[in-house]
Motif scaffolding. Structure first.
Motif, PDB file in Angstrom:
ATOM      1  N   ALA A  63     115.757 -57.975 -61.847  1.00 13.35           N
ATOM      2  CA  ALA A  63     114.928 -59.061 -61.168  1.00 13.35           C
ATOM      3  C   ALA A  63     113.816 -58.344 -60.245  1.00 13.35           C
ATOM      4  CB  ALA A  63     116.026 -59.620 -59.936  1.00 13.35           C
ATOM      5  N   CYS A  64     112.626 -59.203 -60.005  1.00 10.12           N
ATOM      6  CA  CYS A  64     111.415 -58.463 -59.453  1.00 10.12           C
ATOM      7  C   CYS A  64     111.814 -58.563 -57.928  1.00 10.12           C
ATOM      8  CB  CYS A  64     110.240 -59.371 -59.774  1.00 10.12           C
ATOM      9  SG  CYS A  64     110.021 -60.867 -59.218  1.00 10.12           S
ATOM     10  N   LEU A  65     110.870 -58.031 -57.283  1.00  3.69           N
ATOM     11  CA  LEU A  65     110.815 -57.981 -55.745  1.00  3.69           C
ATOM     12  C   LEU A  65     110.945 -59.545 -55.083  1.00  3.69           C
ATOM     13  CD1 LEU A  65     109.004 -54.701 -54.873  1.00  3.69           C
ATOM     14  CD2 LEU A  65     111.474 -54.950 -55.569  1.00  3.69           C
ATOM     15  N   GLN A  66     110.004 -60.291 -55.665  1.00  5.42           N
ATOM     16  CA  GLN A  66     110.038 -61.731 -55.103  1.00  5.42           C
ATOM     17  C   GLN A  66     111.392 -62.414 -55.214  1.00  5.42           C
ATOM     18  OE1 GLN A  66     106.049 -63.270 -56.086  1.00  5.42           O
ATOM     19  NE2 GLN A  66     107.256 -65.386 -56.192  1.00  5.42           N
ATOM     20  N   CYS A  67     111.803 -62.181 -56.424  1.00 10.55           N
ATOM     21  CA  CYS A  67     113.132 -62.839 -56.677  1.00 10.55           C
ATOM     22  C   CYS A  67     114.542 -62.393 -55.901  1.00 10.55           C
ATOM     23  CB  CYS A  67     113.346 -63.011 -58.296  1.00 10.55           C
ATOM     24  SG  CYS A  67     112.448 -64.178 -59.079  1.00 10.55           S
ATOM     25  N   ILE A  68     114.287 -60.929 -55.667  1.00  8.63           N
ATOM     26  CA  ILE A  68     115.442 -60.370 -54.908  1.00  8.63           C
ATOM     27  C   ILE A  68     115.332 -60.873 -53.485  1.00  8.63           C
ATOM     28  CG2 ILE A  68     116.152 -58.075 -53.826  1.00  8.63           C
ATOM     29  CD1 ILE A  68     115.405 -56.900 -56.374  1.00  8.63           C
ATOM     30  N   GLY A  69     114.323 -61.526 -53.098  1.00  8.28           N
ATOM     31  CA  GLY A  69     113.749 -61.989 -51.651  1.00  8.28           C
ATOM     32  C   GLY A  69     113.338 -60.934 -50.874  1.00  8.28           C
ATOM     33  N   GLN A  70     112.657 -59.958 -51.492  1.00  9.25           N
ATOM     34  CA  GLN A  70     112.223 -58.719 -50.710  1.00  9.25           C
ATOM     35  C   GLN A  70     110.780 -59.116 -49.930  1.00  9.25           C
ATOM     36  OE1 GLN A  70     114.341 -56.711 -49.381  1.00  9.25           O
ATOM     37  NE2 GLN A  70     113.299 -54.957 -49.752  1.00  9.25           N
ATOM     38  N   TYR A  71     109.933 -60.260 -50.394  1.00  8.08           N
ATOM     39  CA  TYR A  71     108.770 -60.517 -49.696  1.00  8.08           C
ATOM     40  C   TYR A  71     108.608 -62.014 -50.063  1.00  8.08           C
ATOM     41  CZ  TYR A  71     105.967 -60.362 -53.889  1.00  8.08           C
ATOM     42  OH  TYR A  71     105.718 -60.483 -55.257  1.00  8.08           O
ATOM     43  N   ASP A  72     108.015 -62.541 -49.027  1.00  7.40           N
ATOM     44  CA  ASP A  72     107.755 -64.194 -49.225  1.00  7.40           C
ATOM     45  C   ASP A  72     105.910 -64.323 -49.847  1.00  7.40           C
ATOM     46  OD1 ASP A  72     106.748 -66.820 -48.918  1.00  7.40           O
ATOM     47  OD2 ASP A  72     107.989 -66.870 -47.085  1.00  7.40           O
TER      48      ASP A  72
ATOM     49  N   SER B 234     108.706 -47.510 -53.304  1.00 12.77           N
ATOM     50  CA  SER B 234     108.186 -48.574 -52.353  1.00 12.77           C
ATOM     51  C   SER B 234     108.776 -48.178 -51.178  1.00 12.77           C
ATOM     52  CB  SER B 234     108.409 -49.938 -52.813  1.00 12.77           C
ATOM     53  OG  SER B 234     108.276 -50.942 -51.762  1.00 12.77           O
ATOM     54  N   CYS B 235     108.086 -47.700 -49.971  1.00  6.07           N
ATOM     55  CA  CYS B 235     108.606 -47.391 -48.814  1.00  6.07           C
ATOM     56  C   CYS B 235     107.603 -48.075 -47.626  1.00  6.07           C
ATOM     57  CB  CYS B 235     108.593 -45.813 -48.489  1.00  6.07           C
ATOM     58  SG  CYS B 235     109.550 -45.136 -49.599  1.00  6.07           S
ATOM     59  N   VAL B 236     107.227 -49.452 -48.385  1.00  4.82           N
ATOM     60  CA  VAL B 236     106.202 -49.934 -47.225  1.00  4.82           C
ATOM     61  C   VAL B 236     107.100 -51.186 -46.819  1.00  4.82           C
ATOM     62  CG1 VAL B 236     104.222 -49.580 -48.474  1.00  4.82           C
ATOM     63  CG2 VAL B 236     105.727 -51.787 -49.123  1.00  4.82           C
ATOM     64  N   ASP B 237     106.697 -51.755 -45.547  1.00  2.00           N
ATOM     65  CA  ASP B 237     107.506 -52.845 -44.790  1.00  2.00           C
ATOM     66  C   ASP B 237     106.840 -54.215 -44.826  1.00  2.00           C
ATOM     67  OD1 ASP B 237     105.756 -52.142 -43.086  1.00  2.00           O
ATOM     68  OD2 ASP B 237     107.361 -51.526 -41.360  1.00  2.00           O
ATOM     69  N   ARG B 238     105.570 -54.219 -45.626  1.00  3.86           N
ATOM     70  CA  ARG B 238     104.912 -55.313 -45.671  1.00  3.86           C
ATOM     71  C   ARG B 238     104.874 -56.147 -46.851  1.00  3.86           C
ATOM     72  NH1 ARG B 238     101.042 -55.781 -41.799  1.00  3.86           N
ATOM     73  NH2 ARG B 238     101.551 -55.359 -39.545  1.00  3.86           N
ATOM     74  N   PRO B 239     104.736 -57.526 -46.763  1.00  3.43           N
ATOM     75  CA  PRO B 239     104.629 -58.294 -48.319  1.00  3.43           C
ATOM     76  C   PRO B 239     103.576 -57.744 -48.965  1.00  3.43           C
ATOM     77  CG  PRO B 239     104.178 -59.392 -46.270  1.00  3.43           C
ATOM     78  CD  PRO B 239     104.544 -58.227 -45.803  1.00  3.43           C
ATOM     79  N   TRP B 240     102.207 -57.508 -48.461  1.00  4.46           N
ATOM     80  CA  TRP B 240     101.130 -57.285 -49.435  1.00  4.46           C
ATOM     81  C   TRP B 240     101.268 -56.311 -50.592  1.00  4.46           C
ATOM     82  CZ3 TRP B 240      95.233 -57.035 -47.947  1.00  4.46           C
ATOM     83  CH2 TRP B 240      94.430 -57.063 -49.184  1.00  4.46           C
TER      84      TRP B 240
END
Ligand SMILES: [Zn+2]
Ligand SMILES: [Zn+2]
Length: 470
Positions: free
Chosen positions: A349-358, A297-303
């Motif tokens: 942990a998933c990316l949401q739980c790590i805080g990588q996106y809202d 994952s080399c994107v910088d956006r939440p979607w």
């Protein structure tokens, strides 16, 4: 190298209970059923083994070879039909090593029941064999005409958990012959590890500075099969960071420029790169990602991150994610530059739980707000969605951490596949103690493990009109 069309994957928890049941202490063969869900990529269909249906007393016979009673098959077909899942038959070859062929009895047990299974589930019967050394092999029995169910071999079976362990069918995914260019690499970890790495189908989502460097690291290391997913074009202000682009590339698609760069640098004798002009949240990019065994994952956006998070858990494709955050002080001087790397996979942990996106920002992006200059302008100073600053050296370091996460996941040196969630501070030059958490109790993603196309979460959609303009 073949882009074979079928594969099987399972969570490490299912692999563990299958080994427990099938690899007996008396070294006899054993047998059980399992439910599978479909994960349909652009060119590949994967059967995700969601759970096992273990035999009850009297439902199967162990006599050197193992066989099942009709009542067991009927119960399993009924469970599959009720769950709207496919049915798989798993058995063991305790004395076997590596990918297993089929005995006449094996073919009979699977092919002669494929019609009944198709009738009950509407899906191909999937057969798996577990060798004594833990290697899986698998095939689909698919209906091609009335009463005709030929077998199709899978190219690979992957077990996904704290590490990624893949068994390949050598005929469909031949062992790469290591080339002279790779001597120093192969001598670092040996031919077997090189063959396990090089045959993985890897996707790089986002062909920005980090994605470009990871992709170059992959192909120089000898990876044979790389998919690039990005919809953007090279712009002038990218040239300070893209390792693969030069002035004359301005205006060309990033994936095309990067694909050409990789072809010229790949050390594998049989290298293939698949550039896909799409966002991973568009149907086309999403399906191309599902063809892979492993994603960056080399994107910088939440979607995009949200979609990749879903893929990691529902479709059993580990996602190595990272990100860079740069902050200037009131005088416009650098105050902080931090980057992180971690792997979203079953058990971590998933990316949401790590805080990588809202998750709230995913909806904003779908509505096009994040591509609206007025909306972004109105965000408070220092807001993560506003931070666009980046520097080549920061990207290099982040790309390196992400690549190392992948190597640990696959090679598990000294049985250590998990370096934890890593965070590096440029200011001060220190790496924080890694964290090893799992998902929050209320997180949705662990409940979607192995559900594939039937997760009920639809994450894809149309690309916002101005995407990539900012
Ligand atoms: Zn057998
Ligand atoms: Zn989570």
């Amino acid at each position: 190298m073949s882009r074979a069309e079928r594969s099987v994957a399972m969570p490490a928890t299912v692999d563990l209970s299958a080994r427990d049941h099938l690899l007996r202490s008396d070294r006899q063969e054993d047998i059980c059923f399992g439910l599978w869900r479909s994960s349909k990529g652009q060119t590949r269909t994967t059967a995700l083994i969601e759970r096992l249906i273990l035999p009850r007393e009297g439902e199967r016979n162990v006599h050197g070879n193992a066989s099942f009673e009709p009542v067991y098959l009927e119960r399993a077909m009924a469970e599959a039909a009720a769950a709207e899942a496919g049915l798989a038959l798993l058995h063991s070859h305790p004395l076997g090593r590596g990918w297993q062929g089929l005995s006449e009895d094996d073919v009979f047990a699977e092919q002669s029941n494929a019609g009944a299974v198709y009738g009950a589930t509407g899906k191909p019967f999937v057969g798996l064999t577990l060798a004594g050394n833990g290697a899986w092999s698998a095939r689909f029995w698919e209906r091609t005409a009335p009463r005709t169910y030929p077998g199709t071999w899978c190219a690979s079976v992957r077990v996904v958990g704290d590490r990624l362990a893949v068994t390949f069918m050598d005929k469909l995914a031949p062992i790469p012959r290591s080339t002279e260019e790779q001597i120093r690499t192969v001598s670092a970890w040996g031919e077997e590890s090189q063959a396990n790495l090089a045959r993985l189908r890897v996707g790089v989502i986002g062909a920005g500075s980090v994605g470009g460097m990871i992709a170059e690291a992959l192909v120089r290391t000898g990876f044979e099969d790389v998919t690039l997913i990005d919809f953007d074009i090279v712009k002038k202000h990218n040239l300070d960071r893209l390792n693969y682009a030069i002035r004359s590339d301005i205006g060309r698609l990033k994936v095309d420029v990067l694909a050409q760069h990789l072809r010229e640098r790949a050390t594998a004798a049989n290298f293939k790169v698949f550039p896909v002009e799409a966002a991973v949240y568009e149907e086309k990019g999403y399906r191309a990602a599902l063809d892979c065994d492993l994603l960056f994952s080399c994107v910088d956006r939440p979607w995009g991150r949200h979609v990749l998070n879903l893929i990691a858990f529902s479709h059993l494709i580990p996602v190595i994610d990272g990100g860079i955050h740069v902050r200037a002080n009131r005088l416009g001087k650098l105050a902080a530059a931090d980057w992180r790397a971690h792997t979203a996979t079953i058990g971590r942990a998933c990316l949401q739980c790590i805080g990588q996106y809202d998750p709230g920002h995913v909806q904003l992006e779908r509505e096009g707000m994040l591509d609206d200059p007025k909306y972004i302008e109105g965000l408070p100073k220092g807001h993560p969605l506003k931070s666009r600053e980046n520097v080549f050296a920061f990207s290099m370091s982040c790309a390196s951490l992400q690549t190392l996460q992948m190597l640990a996941l696959v090679l598990a040196p000294l049985d250590l596949p998990n370096p934890g969630s890593q965070l590096y501070h440029f200011v001060g030059g220190d790496m924080e103690e890694p964290t090893f958490g799992s998902c929050h109790p209320e997180c949705l993603f662990p409940s979607l493990i192995g559900l594939g196309d039937t997760s009920g979460v639809s994450a894809t959609g149309e690309r916002p009109r101005n995407a990539g303009e900012l």
